[in-house]
Design an enzyme around this catalytic site. Structure first.
Site, PDB file in Angstrom:
ATOM      1  N   TRP A  46     104.253 -51.101   2.326  1.00  0.00           N
ATOM      2  CA  TRP A  46     103.595 -50.443   3.456  1.00  0.00           C
ATOM      3  C   TRP A  46     104.452 -50.497   4.721  1.00  0.00           C
ATOM      4  CZ3 TRP A  46     100.300 -53.158   7.484  1.00  0.00           C
ATOM      5  CH2 TRP A  46     100.680 -54.489   7.645  1.00  0.00           C
ATOM      6  N   ASP A  47     105.475 -51.367   4.676  1.00  0.00           N
ATOM      7  CA  ASP A  47     106.385 -51.547   5.811  1.00  0.00           C
ATOM      8  C   ASP A  47     106.849 -50.190   6.360  1.00  0.00           C
ATOM      9  OD1 ASP A  47     106.382 -53.722   3.981  1.00  0.00           O
ATOM     10  OD2 ASP A  47     108.219 -54.540   4.812  1.00  0.00           O
ATOM     11  N   GLU A  64      98.915 -62.442   3.807  1.00  0.00           N
ATOM     12  CA  GLU A  64      98.964 -62.846   2.394  1.00  0.00           C
ATOM     13  C   GLU A  64      98.662 -64.319   2.160  1.00  0.00           C
ATOM     14  OE1 GLU A  64     102.702 -61.452   0.923  1.00  0.00           O
ATOM     15  OE2 GLU A  64     102.150 -59.351   1.173  1.00  0.00           O
ATOM     16  N   LYS A 104      99.764 -65.703   7.579  1.00  0.00           N
ATOM     17  CA  LYS A 104     101.202 -65.482   7.436  1.00  0.00           C
ATOM     18  C   LYS A 104     101.690 -64.502   8.514  1.00  0.00           C
ATOM     19  CE  LYS A 104     104.382 -63.785   3.853  1.00  0.00           C
ATOM     20  NZ  LYS A 104     104.462 -63.007   2.622  1.00  0.00           N
ATOM     21  N   GLN A 105     100.801 -63.569   8.885  1.00  0.00           N
ATOM     22  CA  GLN A 105     101.239 -62.490   9.781  1.00  0.00           C
ATOM     23  C   GLN A 105     100.032 -61.852  10.455  1.00  0.00           C
ATOM     24  OE1 GLN A 105     102.204 -60.816   5.797  1.00  0.00           O
ATOM     25  NE2 GLN A 105     102.425 -58.922   6.984  1.00  0.00           N
TER      26      GLN A 105
HETATM   27  C1  BGC Z   1     104.860 -59.400   3.873  1.00  0.00           C
HETATM   28  C2  BGC Z   1     104.374 -58.015   3.530  1.00  0.00           C
HETATM   29  C3  BGC Z   1     105.577 -57.098   3.463  1.00  0.00           C
HETATM   30  C4  BGC Z   1     106.617 -57.627   2.498  1.00  0.00           C
HETATM   31  C5  BGC Z   1     107.881 -56.795   2.471  1.00  0.00           C
HETATM   32  C6  BGC Z   1     105.900 -59.852   2.881  1.00  0.00           C
HETATM   33  O1  BGC Z   1     106.419 -61.091   3.265  1.00  0.00           O
HETATM   34  O2  BGC Z   1     103.784 -60.307   3.850  1.00  0.00           O
HETATM   35  O3  BGC Z   1     103.483 -57.559   4.510  1.00  0.00           O
HETATM   36  O4  BGC Z   1     105.159 -55.837   3.068  1.00  0.00           O
HETATM   37  O5  BGC Z   1     106.978 -58.927   2.901  1.00  0.00           O
HETATM   38  O6  BGC Z   1     108.499 -56.782   3.712  1.00  0.00           O
END
Ligand code: BGC
Length: 763
Positions: free
Chosen positions: A357-358, A485, A595-596
């Protein structure tokens, strides 16, 4: 260090830095990506990821699940290291140029020239017998001829005369990189390619290989030109599987000799006859002077920077970091709709070349405002893979709709661990959000009618099929994973619900707006859209449940989030970060620890859903429990802080994001750049500091200059107009460089740019 448009770093040939430099000095053009590895190679105990990649080229490999539960993905795609044409060995009278293992490096530096679009490695080296050489190697992946990679290898004899021998390699079968201890990398690395043909043809080396399972074919052709005062001779041979072109040339003291190596690549995803294509590219390139190719490259970049150049007055380092990020985004951007943008672009094998989704959430916004055609390519790739997303939905058990894969190369799901993979349904929301923003920013109704509305309808159908009306009449979305996550498989993730609401609303809204257009009439028939289905979408959008907690006055991340104990971040040892590498996932899921950015991102995207007070309280709440272990996080905290008027916080989070790769802040830039963060850094300035937003009401701005800066400015496009926004402490200026008069909003009030072509606001 960076000066103007160049990133310059001292090269110590130190094993710790070499693989970081391989990423920072990678050459890519959206089709090919070549890591900045050393032509001469490194000692076998030096870590290196010697890679050459093609966008979308992949192999299929087994992903054995520990228990064979129904319909779990058992195969995945992985990016291909396609060949090695960067190896060139040089020896002078039998002495090999090996700066990382013998002799002494008197001076060396690496340069990425972003104005001219090439990298340089300059090394002043003294051989064990005392010969001094100056080596300057320029590499370019051409933005115009996207199949072309060149190496210009210049040798200067500083204190000797002798005979230089170049052995230039073309290795058709190479292996991918792996690290079994890092879940963000592949855990094994066999050679995925088998050779179908290889050899020499009139001095040109060629190979045609095939990935064993996917059947993707890769054609590679190389050729050479030598420029010297003395006559050279060349011969070709095959040795240990490699095609080697040997060029011998005498060199006198103070003379220079230059070898130019051209490599061309093609693949069977795009071409019927990739070998013929690669040959054609080489023969046309060889007819042209390399200077002419450099000149074209420079022109391409000057028009790119004209559309995107960000000026930041008051912090030169920051300005340089932002330029580096934009250059990397350009290097990653696909020029056709055969591939998306991988999490690491084309700069390394982290996340195995998968698209997440980035791209839509973090990278598309940059191209939307600077080069909407590139944004369209990215979205067209999602359209091209819509049927696979529909198959994916069926596999999970949905009766209708499309579920885009969490990670993929061709459109099929490649995530093995579904709780933080397939369950992240919010990828549908991100793709829908990008389609909507594309239309609002470009007014390109052709794309919307031909592709966009179909994506919106199929993704909206998925939400209808997933959600249920609860006892209180709200539309609920159960068992999904939001962006964070460290919290998986939850009910009513606020972010997911908010983005589903947006997706459902606009699917119905745009469908109704264009329902009489021939393309939409045909679509209605083809995928059987009924009026009642559109009504269902509207109803689900308006009844969507958005969790709110009275006690804290915030939006909980999901139904159960606030009942969990809070993870004590202050008591967690520094070396335990990122937590995902040190704690079992189940353990993490049982705590309030993020995590984010998750809810904080939804506040930024959908600010009208909550009061300012709620959003600020949420921001403060999640700030305390977010580790930013993902690089997709600090940029979002920065832009949301700007939106909420929290200027100090906005600047501090921005600082973390802007230099993330240049300073190797996550200590994994060696595996590739973090493209999402780079896009997010652009958003933190444009959408954050400048408060530039585009929605159904049009364009609006609400800029400020953060502490420590004097002024910043950037160009952008909006619905066919070219504009430039300059923000100073005492003045804001919006200039219309091209296009029709514009009505826009400044701090919520309508303003206009007409004949004067400039709007100025004194502060
Ligand atoms: C993140 C995801 C991201 C992926 C690829 C993961 O560490 O939690 O949101 O899409 O990395 O960058």
């Amino acid at each position: 260090m960076q000066t103007d448009t160049r990133l310059i770093k001292k090269e110590n040939y130190n094993p710790k830095e070499l693989n970081l430099h391989e990423t920072l000095f990678c050459n890519a053009n959206g089709y090919i990506g070549i890591r900045g590895t050393l032509e001469e190679g490194v000692p076998s105990d030096f870590p290196t990821m010697r890679g050459q990649y093609l966008a979308g080229a992949y192999e299929i490999i087994q992903m054995k699940q520990a228990e064979s539960l129904c319909n779990l993905v058992e195969k995945k795609q992985t990016m291909l290291n396609i060949c090695d044409t960067q190896t060139i060995h040089l020896s002078i009278n039998g002495e090999d140029f090996l700066p990382s293992e013998s002799g002494s490096v008197l001076d060396a530096e690496r340069i990425l020239d972003m104005e001219r679009g090439f990298t340089e490695r300059k090394t002043h080296w003294k051989s064990p017998s005392g010969r001094e050489l100056m080596i300057c190697i320029k590499r370019m992946t051409h933005f115009g001829v996207k199949e072309l990679f060149t190496i210009e290898y210049e040798l200067e004899a500083l204190n000797f005369s002798g005979v230089a021998v170049f052995d230039s390699y073309h290795i058709a079968e190479v292996s991918n990189y792996s690290d079994p201890n890092d879940p963000r990398l592949a855990d094994e690395s066999p050679c995925y390619l088998k050779t179908k043909e290889k050899g020499f043809w009139e001095g040109t080396s060629y190979s045609l290989t095939e990935a064993k399972e996917s059947g993707v074919k890769i054609a590679v052709v190389t050729d050479h030109i030598i420029n010297s005062n003395s006559k050279s001779d060349s011969m070709v041979r095959e040795e240990g599987g490699a095609l080697i072109t040997r060029i011998r040339v005498p060199i006198k003291k103070n003379e220079k000799v230059t070898l130019i190596k051209y490599s061309a690549f093609s693949d069977s995803i795009r071409e019927k006859d990739p070998k013929a294509k690669a040959r054609k590219v080489i023969s046309e390139a060889m007819k042209r002077n390399i200077e002419e190719l450099y000149c074209e490259q420079k022109n391409y970049l000057s028009s790119f920077f004209m559309k995107s150049q960000m000026e930041i007055d008051g912090d030169k380092e920051l300005e340089d970091a932002v330029r580096f990020n934009m250059y990397q985004l350009l290097q990653a951007a696909p020029h056709d709709s055969y591939s998306g943008i991988a999490a690491k672009g084309l700069s390394g094998e982290g996340y195995e070349g998968h698209f997440f989704w980035d791209t839509e959430m973090y990278v598309v916004p940059f191209f939307l405002l600077t080069d909407p055609e590139l944004a369209k390519n990215i979205l067209s790739f999602r359209y091209a893979t819509l049927s696979k997303a529909k198959e994916n939905a069926l596999l999970i058990g949905h009766k209708k709709g499309a579920l885009y894969p969490w990670r993929t190369i061709t459109g099929v799901e490649c995530s093995g661990y579904f709780p933080s993979g397939t369950a992240a349904y919010h990828i549908n929301g991100a793709i829908a959000y990008a389609v909507i923003q594309y239309y609002l920013t470009t007014a390109d109704d052709i794309f919307l009618k031909e592709k966009g509305i179909e994506i919106l309808i199929e993704t909206a159908r998925l939400w209808l099929d997933t959600g249920v009306y609860g006892r209180n009449g709200h539309f609920l979305i159960q068992e999904v994973t939001g962006p964070d996550e460290y919290t998986c498989m939850v009910n009513n993730n606020y972010y997911t619900n908010a983005s589903a609401k947006h997706n459902l609303y606009y699917a119905a809204r745009f469908y109704e707006q264009f329902k009489d257009a021939p393309e939409i009439l045909a679509l209605k028939k083809r995928i059987d859209i009924s009026d009642s289905e559109i009504e269902d979408m509207k109803k689900a959008a308006s009844e969507m449940y958005l969790p709110y907690d009275e006690t804290y006055g915030i939006n909980p991340q999901d139904d159960s989030f606030l009942d969990k104990p809070v993870w004590d971040l202050s008591a967690t040892p520094k070396e335990d970060f990122p937590l995902l590498l040190h704690y079992h996932p189940l353990h993490l899921y049982r705590y309030q620890v993020c995590k984010q950015a998750d809810t904080v991102l939804s506040h930024f995207l959908f600010p009208s859903l909550q009061s300012r007070e709620t959003m600020e309280k949420s921001f403060r709440y999640y700030e305390k429990i977010t580790t930013h272990d993902s690089s997709l996080s600090t940029c979002v905290f920065s832009m949301t802080a700007s939106m909420l008027g929290l200027k100090k916080e906005a600047l501090s989070y921005f600082g973390d994001s802007a230099k993330l790769d240049l300073m190797n802040r996550h200590e994994n830039t060696k595996d590739g750049v973090h493209t999402a963060n780079m896009g997010g850094c652009y958003m933190a300035i444009v959408n954050g500091f400048a408060g530039l937003r585009i929605n159904e009401d049009g364009l609006s701005i609400d800029p400020y200059v953060p502490e420590g800066l004097n002024r910043y400015s950037f160009p952008f496009t909006y619905q066919g107009r070219d504009l430039k926004l300059t923000v100073e402490k005492k003045k804001i200026e919006l200039e219309l460089l091209n296009g029709d008069d514009l009505i826009f909003k400044y701090r919520g009030k309508n303003e206009e740019i007409g004949r004067e072509k400039k709007w100025i606001q004194k502060l």
